[in-house]
Design a protein around this motif. Structure first.
Motif, PDB file in Angstrom:
ATOM      1  N   PHE A 270      -6.772  14.366   1.824  1.00  0.00           N
ATOM      2  CA  PHE A 270      -7.316  13.055   2.739  1.00  0.00           C
ATOM      3  C   PHE A 270      -6.061  12.248   2.821  1.00  0.00           C
ATOM      4  O   PHE A 270      -6.225  11.505   3.790  1.00  0.00           O
ATOM      5  N   ASP A 271      -5.515  11.943   1.882  1.00  0.00           N
ATOM      6  CA  ASP A 271      -4.425  10.979   1.890  1.00  0.00           C
ATOM      7  C   ASP A 271      -3.364  11.432   3.160  1.00  0.00           C
ATOM      8  O   ASP A 271      -2.970  10.456   3.807  1.00  0.00           O
ATOM      9  N   TYR A 272      -3.218  12.573   3.420  1.00  0.00           N
ATOM     10  CA  TYR A 272      -2.365  13.086   4.379  1.00  0.00           C
ATOM     11  C   TYR A 272      -3.134  12.492   5.735  1.00  0.00           C
ATOM     12  O   TYR A 272      -2.378  12.148   6.593  1.00  0.00           O
ATOM     13  N   LEU A 273      -4.318  12.628   5.617  1.00  0.00           N
ATOM     14  CA  LEU A 273      -4.933  12.650   7.098  1.00  0.00           C
ATOM     15  C   LEU A 273      -4.965  10.782   7.435  1.00  0.00           C
ATOM     16  O   LEU A 273      -5.163  10.245   8.555  1.00  0.00           O
ATOM     17  N   ILE A 274      -4.575   9.962   6.280  1.00  0.00           N
ATOM     18  CA  ILE A 274      -4.668   8.450   6.680  1.00  0.00           C
ATOM     19  C   ILE A 274      -3.220   8.179   6.638  1.00  0.00           C
ATOM     20  O   ILE A 274      -2.837   6.917   6.647  1.00  0.00           O
ATOM     21  N   GLY A 275      -2.414   8.883   6.597  1.00  0.00           N
ATOM     22  CA  GLY A 275      -0.816   8.761   6.688  1.00  0.00           C
ATOM     23  C   GLY A 275      -0.420   8.366   5.343  1.00  0.00           C
ATOM     24  O   GLY A 275       0.763   7.834   5.584  1.00  0.00           O
TER      25      GLY A 275
END
Length: 250
Positions: free
Chosen positions: A41-46
């Motif tokens: 999910f951290d990937y998804l927020i950049g």
């Protein structure tokens, strides 16, 4: 050894902290899975703190400062990832630390307490002489002078059923959860959609800044916060980030 020049240096170092936590008996094996899910999910927020998350961190700091009996709940991943940072937050908002585990063993609880005390933690609730109503697993066990009577509970890396149970007890719940769709995120009063390694230092910084503020100023910040809008903004940020990514041509 991981060179600092590695493009995934921070992420790999974070993973290593969880692995080391497992070796020390602080973190459960299931914590590895939770870390991987959070990283996705951290990937998804950049992999950055969004403006919405930063605002939620400000609100969290104000909420903790306004509380009469704030408590910070600690699990194995928190103890492994941000032990020094969580102690500094505890001191900044005068909130004791209390270990609370889903995969609970007395050995793990004692190991985490020893770990935090070795890092300098002095304000801790260490009993398990009360039960949260409506919880049928080990996370129901809490300290009668800690989480059980707290008015505000910070629950980083939380599971949703206890988050709801705490809210049902009339407590204000602050959650740190990278998944804005989780039960925890949806049940909390203030949800910080950010990585805990970024969120905790930020909350501490705001707490120190707001320590000089008047009560009315803090109340204005807290009362103006809408967690449903906050979560909607977090989901929008994910979609915005994904739409900005360059996709390979089929």
């Amino acid at each position: 050894m991981i060179p600092e020049s590695h493009p995934r240096y921070e992420s790999l170092m974070t993973r290593d902290k969880i692995v080391e936590g497992v070796k020390q008996g602080i973190t459960g094996m299931q914590g590895l899975i939770a870390q991987g899910r959070g990283e996705a999910f951290d990937y998804l927020i950049g992999e950055k703190t969004t403006p919405g998350a930063l605002h939620a961190q400000r609100v969290a700091a104000a909420t903790l400062l306004l509380a009469k009996r704030p408590v910070i709940s600690i699990n194995g991943n928190v103890a492994a990832l941000v032990p020094d940072e969580i102690i500094r937050l505890s001191e900044a908002v005068n909130a004791p630390l209390e270990v609370n585990l889903f995969y609970r063993t007395e050995a793990r609880v004692k190991a985490i307490i020893r770990h935090l005390r070795a890092k300098g933690a002095k304000n801790m609730c260490t009993k398990s002489d009360a039960l949260i109503p409506g919880i049928e697993h080990e996370r129901a066990k809490v300290d009668s002078t800690g989480i059980f009577i707290a008015d505000v509970v910070l629950v980083p890396l939380e599971d949703g059923d206890r988050c709801k149970a705490l809210a049902d007890m009339g407590k204000t719940v602050i959650a740190i959860d990278l998944n804005p769709l989780s039960r925890t995120a949806q049940c909390a009063h203030v949800t910080i959609v950010d990585n805990i390694v970024r969120a905790i230092p930020n909350i501490t910084g705001f707490a120190k800044e707001y320590g000089r503020s008047g009560k009315d100023e803090l109340l204005k910040l807290v009362e103006g916060f809408d967690n449903k809008k906050n979560l909607a903004d977090a989901i929008h940020n994910i979609l915005k980030h994904l739409s900005s990514c360059e996709l390979p041509k089929p």
